[in-house]
Design a protein around this motif. Structure first.
Motif, PDB file in Angstrom:
ATOM      1  N   GLU A 286       0.803  -1.218   0.000  1.00  0.00           N
ATOM      2  CA  GLU A 286       0.000   0.000   0.000  1.00  0.00           C
ATOM      3  C   GLU A 286       0.840   1.274   0.000  1.00  0.00           C
ATOM      4  OE1 GLU A 286      -3.662   0.115   2.421  1.00  0.00           O
ATOM      5  OE2 GLU A 286      -3.039  -1.846   3.191  1.00  0.00           O
ATOM      6  N   LEU A 287       2.158   1.138   0.109  1.00  0.00           N
ATOM      7  CA  LEU A 287       3.023   2.318   0.151  1.00  0.00           C
ATOM      8  C   LEU A 287       3.100   2.968  -1.229  1.00  0.00           C
ATOM      9  CD1 LEU A 287       6.046   0.943   2.243  1.00  0.00           C
ATOM     10  CD2 LEU A 287       4.146   2.346   3.062  1.00  0.00           C
ATOM     11  N   PRO A 288       3.126   4.292  -1.279  1.00  0.00           N
ATOM     12  CA  PRO A 288       3.287   4.966  -2.569  1.00  0.00           C
ATOM     13  C   PRO A 288       4.699   4.758  -3.102  1.00  0.00           C
ATOM     14  CG  PRO A 288       3.390   6.555  -0.785  1.00  0.00           C
ATOM     15  CD  PRO A 288       2.998   5.250  -0.159  1.00  0.00           C
ATOM     16  N   ASP A 289       4.863   4.804  -4.423  1.00  0.00           N
ATOM     17  CA  ASP A 289       6.187   4.616  -5.022  1.00  0.00           C
ATOM     18  C   ASP A 289       7.166   5.698  -4.601  1.00  0.00           C
ATOM     19  OD1 ASP A 289       5.282   2.370  -6.299  1.00  0.00           O
ATOM     20  OD2 ASP A 289       4.853   3.385  -8.194  1.00  0.00           O
ATOM     21  N   SER A 290       6.657   6.831  -4.126  1.00  0.00           N
ATOM     22  CA  SER A 290       7.513   7.936  -3.696  1.00  0.00           C
ATOM     23  C   SER A 290       8.156   7.691  -2.335  1.00  0.00           C
ATOM     24  CB  SER A 290       6.701   9.238  -3.642  1.00  0.00           C
ATOM     25  OG  SER A 290       5.596   9.105  -2.750  1.00  0.00           O
ATOM     26  N   ASP A 291       7.700   6.671  -1.625  1.00  0.00           N
ATOM     27  CA  ASP A 291       8.251   6.379  -0.295  1.00  0.00           C
ATOM     28  C   ASP A 291       9.647   5.771  -0.449  1.00  0.00           C
ATOM     29  OD1 ASP A 291       8.851   5.100   2.254  1.00  0.00           O
ATOM     30  OD2 ASP A 291       6.744   5.402   2.758  1.00  0.00           O
ATOM     31  N   VAL A 292      10.663   6.413   0.125  1.00  0.00           N
ATOM     32  CA  VAL A 292      12.047   5.953  -0.052  1.00  0.00           C
ATOM     33  C   VAL A 292      12.281   4.576   0.553  1.00  0.00           C
ATOM     34  CG1 VAL A 292      13.021   8.277  -0.202  1.00  0.00           C
ATOM     35  CG2 VAL A 292      12.802   7.168   2.046  1.00  0.00           C
ATOM     36  N   GLN A 293      11.448   4.164   1.483  1.00  0.00           N
ATOM     37  CA  GLN A 293      11.607   2.846   2.097  1.00  0.00           C
ATOM     38  C   GLN A 293      11.088   1.718   1.222  1.00  0.00           C
ATOM     39  OE1 GLN A 293      10.188   4.227   6.390  1.00  0.00           O
ATOM     40  NE2 GLN A 293      10.780   2.074   6.381  1.00  0.00           N
ATOM     41  N   LYS A 294      10.219   2.023   0.293  1.00  0.00           N
ATOM     42  CA  LYS A 294       9.533   0.971  -0.457  1.00  0.00           C
ATOM     43  C   LYS A 294      10.490   0.007  -1.160  1.00  0.00           C
ATOM     44  CE  LYS A 294       5.581   0.087  -3.439  1.00  0.00           C
ATOM     45  NZ  LYS A 294       4.426   0.676  -4.162  1.00  0.00           N
ATOM     46  N   PRO A 295      11.512   0.473  -1.891  1.00  0.00           N
ATOM     47  CA  PRO A 295      12.424  -0.485  -2.551  1.00  0.00           C
ATOM     48  C   PRO A 295      13.176  -1.366  -1.552  1.00  0.00           C
ATOM     49  CG  PRO A 295      12.691   1.729  -3.469  1.00  0.00           C
ATOM     50  CD  PRO A 295      11.851   1.863  -2.236  1.00  0.00           C
ATOM     51  N   VAL A 296      13.564  -0.792  -0.415  1.00  0.00           N
ATOM     52  CA  VAL A 296      14.276  -1.559   0.607  1.00  0.00           C
ATOM     53  C   VAL A 296      13.368  -2.635   1.180  1.00  0.00           C
ATOM     54  CG1 VAL A 296      15.450  -1.436   2.835  1.00  0.00           C
ATOM     55  CG2 VAL A 296      15.740   0.409   1.173  1.00  0.00           C
ATOM     56  N   ILE A 297      12.136  -2.259   1.483  1.00  0.00           N
ATOM     57  CA  ILE A 297      11.176  -3.209   2.037  1.00  0.00           C
ATOM     58  C   ILE A 297      10.859  -4.306   1.024  1.00  0.00           C
ATOM     59  CG2 ILE A 297       8.801  -3.473   2.836  1.00  0.00           C
ATOM     60  CD1 ILE A 297       9.013  -0.659   4.048  1.00  0.00           C
ATOM     61  N   GLN A 298      10.701  -3.935  -0.236  1.00  0.00           N
ATOM     62  CA  GLN A 298      10.406  -4.933  -1.263  1.00  0.00           C
ATOM     63  C   GLN A 298      11.547  -5.939  -1.418  1.00  0.00           C
ATOM     64  OE1 GLN A 298       9.499  -2.243  -4.543  1.00  0.00           O
ATOM     65  NE2 GLN A 298       7.310  -2.678  -4.359  1.00  0.00           N
ATOM     66  N   GLU A 299      12.796  -5.472  -1.353  1.00  0.00           N
ATOM     67  CA  GLU A 299      13.934  -6.372  -1.439  1.00  0.00           C
ATOM     68  C   GLU A 299      13.968  -7.308  -0.232  1.00  0.00           C
ATOM     69  OE1 GLU A 299      17.799  -8.054  -2.476  1.00  0.00           O
ATOM     70  OE2 GLU A 299      15.961  -7.392  -3.464  1.00  0.00           O
ATOM     71  N   PHE A 300      13.689  -6.768   0.942  1.00  0.00           N
ATOM     72  CA  PHE A 300      13.633  -7.579   2.153  1.00  0.00           C
ATOM     73  C   PHE A 300      12.572  -8.667   2.010  1.00  0.00           C
ATOM     74  CE2 PHE A 300      11.669  -8.605   6.203  1.00  0.00           C
ATOM     75  CZ  PHE A 300      12.763  -8.915   6.998  1.00  0.00           C
ATOM     76  N   VAL A 301      11.383  -8.283   1.580  1.00  0.00           N
ATOM     77  CA  VAL A 301      10.275  -9.238   1.430  1.00  0.00           C
ATOM     78  C   VAL A 301      10.630 -10.312   0.400  1.00  0.00           C
ATOM     79  CG1 VAL A 301       7.883  -9.506   0.669  1.00  0.00           C
ATOM     80  CG2 VAL A 301       8.509  -7.582   2.153  1.00  0.00           C
TER      81      VAL A 301
END
Length: 390
Positions: A286-301
């Motif tokens: 649900e995070l917007p693509d503008s959230d700087v954490q999103k790529p890090v979280i996606q890699e973790f997942v």
């Protein structure tokens, strides 16, 4: 024979150099990691240990730290403060570790705080409570201690922001009698006036209790607009189930230690609609693509679910990223400062803008956590899953 021995050693060194290595190429950087791998909090401690293994694998696959691989030395505290103390001493004085990660719970963290300070080894804890990074005569210095989960005070602020936004200004508190519960109770009491929140009732319970109907009945009699529970583990789910059994329709809010599929599994349908502060990891999609954490979280997942398949036994929860962030920050500091204890401690303390799974960390000598309310969201249980709360 002695000459042959010298020749063999020389050949070995030559072969290492030809391979692009050096005589000490196999030297490792030892990091101690101790969690509740067994005991009451094993549901948190065991996956935390697995994540620690996962992130060390990632760092080592990328060349380690300044060319040296990290060697993780693991200990199981079993949730016992005395055992945690013994393991911490072993890490510091026998294993000669460069840093320590863990433990899991606030009580064990406080038990080893003095040991770590005396041993002068940086420790990045994965505990929820604030006392480990609070100073003063009562709590002692925290120069050598850091922690990756949000402070209890930050979680309390984020929860109060949401309550105020929804016009819920009169609450009842149910808090556990352990270190984590007491820490939460202290911050909720202190911050309530700042947000215009009235605490109409305060009830306590042992985190091992199996029935909270008395506390809930007393809370209901105070006519609050919401009930706030501060505990980790099964006790939170028991409160949710008891509330449903009593027919209490007052909104229920848990703390930042409960966003976990296990909570929904234990509470069942009673958990529907329950809300709580959480890391963004719980609502990654649900995070917007503008959230700087999103790529890090996606890699973790991706690593957690697709490569290591940890989710089959331990579904991702709000605690999942804490060891990742702790080890990553320590490793980044080591790249700059090496393994000298004081230099490493200062480098960790100067972490600025590290984008992690649990938030964007900016540490200071006064703040050994580095996360604020913008690192948290409020989630709700909907159709048996966590979603962003409306």
């Amino acid at each position: 024979m002695r000459g042959i021995g010298k020749l063999t050693a020389a050949v070995a060194v030559a072969l290492m150099l030809m391979a692009g290595g050096s005589a000490d190429a196999k030297e490792t950087i030892k990091i101690g990691a101790f969690f509740d791998v067994s005991g009451p909090a094993a549901v948190i401690g065991t996956p935390t240990k697995l994540v620690a293994d996962m992130v060390v694998d990632k760092i080592n696959a990328a060349g380690g730290v300044n060319g040296k691989p990290i060697e993780l030395i693991v200990g199981d505290t079993e949730g016992d403060p005395a055992k945690a103390v013994n393991i911490a001493k072993k890490f510091i004085y026998k294993d000669k570790v460069a840093a320590i990660i863990g433990p899991t719970r606030t009580g064990t963290g406080m038990a080893v705080k003095k040991i770590i300070h005396a041993g002068k080894v940086p420790a990045f804890m994965t505990v929820g409570g604030d006392p480990v990074i609070m100073g003063g005569e009562k709590l002692g210095p925290f120069d050598w201690v850091f922690k990756s989960p949000q402070r209890s005070s930050v979680a309390a602020k984020r929860l109060f922001m949401y309550l105020k936004e929804k016009g819920l200004t009169k609450i009842a508190l149910l808090t556990a009698s352990d270190g984590f519960g007491k820490d939460g109770s202290r911050w909720l009491d202190k911050l309530a006036p700042e947000f215009g929140i009235e605490i109409a009732a305060k009830e306590g319970f042992n985190p091992k209790d199996t029935d909270m109907t008395t506390q809930l009945t007393n809370a209901k009699n105070a006519a609050p607009q919401a009930i706030v529970v501060w505990t980790i583990g099964p006790a939170g789910a028991i409160v949710s189930k008891n509330r449903a059994q009593l027919g209490i329709d007052i909104p229920l809010f848990q703390c930042h230690g409960q966003p976990d599929p296990t909570y929904i599994k234990l509470a069942g349908s009673a958990s529907e609609g329950d809300r709580m502060p959480a890391t963004k990891l719980m609502v990654a999609d649900e995070l917007p693509d503008s959230d700087v954490q999103k790529p890090v979280i996606q890699e973790f997942v991706r690593l957690y679910t697709e490569q290591y398949h940890y989710d089959k036994q331990f579904p991702i929860n709000t605690h999942s990223g804490y060891a990742w962030d702790a080890i990553m920050i320590v490793a980044e500091a080591m790249k700059k400062a090496g393994s000298d204890a004081e230099a490493l401690r200062r480098a960790i303390e100067q972490t600025n803008g590290y984008v992690g799974v649990s938030g964007v960390y900016t540490l200071t000598p006064e703040d050994h956590n580095g996360l604020d309310v913008d690192s948290m969201v409020i989630v709700a249980v909907k159709d048996g899953k966590f979603v962003m709360a409306p």
